[in-house]
Write a protein that holds these residues in place. Structure first.
Motif, PDB file in Angstrom:
ATOM      1  N   LEU A  78      21.347  37.915  42.933  1.00 43.46           N
ATOM      2  CA  LEU A  78      22.225  36.953  43.603  1.00 43.46           C
ATOM      3  C   LEU A  78      23.179  36.289  42.617  1.00 43.46           C
ATOM      4  O   LEU A  78      24.375  36.157  42.890  1.00 43.46           O
ATOM      5  CB  LEU A  78      21.392  35.892  44.333  1.00 43.46           C
ATOM      6  CG  LEU A  78      20.643  36.369  45.587  1.00 43.46           C
ATOM      7  CD1 LEU A  78      19.666  35.307  46.062  1.00 43.46           C
ATOM      8  CD2 LEU A  78      21.629  36.716  46.706  1.00 43.46           C
ATOM      9  N   THR A  79      22.650  35.858  41.458  1.00 45.26           N
ATOM     10  CA  THR A  79      23.515  35.187  40.479  1.00 45.26           C
ATOM     11  C   THR A  79      24.536  36.156  39.901  1.00 45.26           C
ATOM     12  O   THR A  79      25.672  35.772  39.635  1.00 45.26           O
ATOM     13  CB  THR A  79      22.693  34.546  39.348  1.00 45.26           C
ATOM     14  OG1 THR A  79      21.793  35.520  38.801  1.00 45.26           O
ATOM     15  CG2 THR A  79      21.899  33.359  39.855  1.00 45.26           C
ATOM     16  N   ASN A  80      24.151  37.420  39.726  1.00 49.63           N
ATOM     17  CA  ASN A  80      25.110  38.416  39.257  1.00 49.63           C
ATOM     18  C   ASN A  80      26.228  38.617  40.273  1.00 49.63           C
ATOM     19  O   ASN A  80      27.402  38.718  39.910  1.00 49.63           O
ATOM     20  CB  ASN A  80      24.409  39.752  38.987  1.00 49.63           C
ATOM     21  CG  ASN A  80      23.941  39.867  37.555  1.00 49.63           C
ATOM     22  OD1 ASN A  80      24.660  40.335  36.685  1.00 49.63           O
ATOM     23  ND2 ASN A  80      22.725  39.398  37.291  1.00 49.63           N
ATOM     24  N   ALA A  81      25.868  38.657  41.550  1.00 48.66           N
ATOM     25  CA  ALA A  81      26.872  38.822  42.600  1.00 48.66           C
ATOM     26  C   ALA A  81      27.782  37.607  42.689  1.00 48.66           C
ATOM     27  O   ALA A  81      28.960  37.720  43.049  1.00 48.66           O
ATOM     28  CB  ALA A  81      26.184  39.063  43.946  1.00 48.66           C
ATOM     29  N   LEU A  82      27.250  36.428  42.342  1.00 47.14           N
ATOM     30  CA  LEU A  82      28.031  35.187  42.375  1.00 47.14           C
ATOM     31  C   LEU A  82      28.804  34.963  41.076  1.00 47.14           C
ATOM     32  O   LEU A  82      29.628  34.057  40.990  1.00 47.14           O
ATOM     33  CB  LEU A  82      27.103  33.995  42.634  1.00 47.14           C
ATOM     34  CG  LEU A  82      26.487  33.911  44.035  1.00 47.14           C
ATOM     35  CD1 LEU A  82      25.309  32.940  44.043  1.00 47.14           C
ATOM     36  CD2 LEU A  82      27.533  33.486  45.062  1.00 47.14           C
ATOM     37  N   GLY A  83      28.499  35.775  40.058  1.00 45.95           N
ATOM     38  CA  GLY A  83      29.216  35.658  38.791  1.00 45.95           C
ATOM     39  C   GLY A  83      28.787  34.462  37.963  1.00 45.95           C
ATOM     40  O   GLY A  83      29.598  33.886  37.233  1.00 45.95           O
ATOM     41  N   VAL A  84      27.504  34.061  38.061  1.00 50.71           N
ATOM     42  CA  VAL A  84      26.994  32.927  37.277  1.00 50.71           C
ATOM     43  C   VAL A  84      25.711  33.355  36.574  1.00 50.71           C
ATOM     44  O   VAL A  84      25.128  34.395  36.887  1.00 50.71           O
ATOM     45  CB  VAL A  84      26.713  31.693  38.170  1.00 50.71           C
ATOM     46  CG1 VAL A  84      27.976  31.193  38.829  1.00 50.71           C
ATOM     47  CG2 VAL A  84      25.656  32.013  39.229  1.00 50.71           C
ATOM     48  N   SER A  85      25.264  32.546  35.619  1.00 48.33           N
ATOM     49  CA  SER A  85      24.026  32.846  34.910  1.00 48.33           C
ATOM     50  C   SER A  85      22.830  32.391  35.743  1.00 48.33           C
ATOM     51  O   SER A  85      22.946  31.514  36.604  1.00 48.33           O
ATOM     52  CB  SER A  85      24.011  32.141  33.556  1.00 48.33           C
ATOM     53  OG  SER A  85      24.077  30.736  33.737  1.00 48.33           O
TER      54      SER A  85
END
Length: 208
Positions: A78-85
């Motif tokens: 999910l965080t990868n898809a959102l572009g955050v760590s």
């Protein structure tokens, strides 16, 4: 003079150590709320994030409502898809201001150029996916056609200007200025400009 019984009781009370209070355990971070906020900031729908992260839409909905906790693997996707760590899910939230004022340039606007509509997002980002309200403007021939939202979702639309047609649950109703329609939105539905001039409406979405 105190009796021996009283002296023993006093000595026992004096020797009893004070109870040590257990340290307060902070509440766990609301991971689902953070994911929902990050998704809303990026103007992604549940379906958008579900597809990008490879997580089912139903699971994502449960996570955002804090009814299910994501595994580390799911949170990572999910965080990868959102572009955050990954650690951004556990970042503390800022204390809200007593009165927060947003200027016109700070209100997000979604435009469907081909569909001839414009949505101004009046609701705050932190309520996205729970309770949302918009100013909807439809040009002549314009329509806002939506897929089904989460089960139990309902929409409330008040016509501010012009004439609008609502299609939901196999039924179509035509509204004039000052009319309000309340309808199911957990199945495909549509809002159309039924007149020749511009139409405006207040649209409120209460998610299931």
């Amino acid at each position: 003079m105190a009796s021996s019984g009283n002296r023993r009781a006093a000595a026992g009370a004096a020797s009893t150590p004070h109870a040590i209070a257990a340290p307060a355990i902070p509440a766990p971070p609301r991971v689902g709320e953070q994911i929902q906020r990050l998704r809303a900031e990026r103007r992604m729908t549940l379906e958008d994030l579900s597809r990008a992260a490879g997580v089912s839409k139903s699971m994502l909905s449960e996570i955002e409502r804090d009814k299910a906790n994501p595994t580390i693997a799911v949170a990572w996707r999910l965080t990868n898809a959102l572009g955050v760590s990954l650690d951004s899910l556990f970042a503390p939230q800022k204390t809200p201001e007593a009165i927060a004022v947003a200027g016109p340039h700070e209100i997000p606007t979604l435009s469907g150029h081909d569909a001839k509509y414009q949505l101004r997002v009046w609701g705050p980002i932190e309520l996205a996916g729970k309770f949302e309200w918009y100013e909807l403007t439809l040009q002549s021939g314009g329509a806002l056609v939506s897929n089904a939202h989460e089960p139990g979702t309902r929409e409330h639309l008040t016509v501010l200007q012009g004439s609008i047609e609502i299609e939901a649950a196999g039924t179509t109703r035509r509204l004039k200025a000052a009319d309000t329609a309340r309808y199911v939105a957990d199945e495909p539905h549509a809002i159309r400009n039924a007149g020749k001039g511009e139409a405006k409406a207040l649209l409120v979405v209460i998610h299931g």
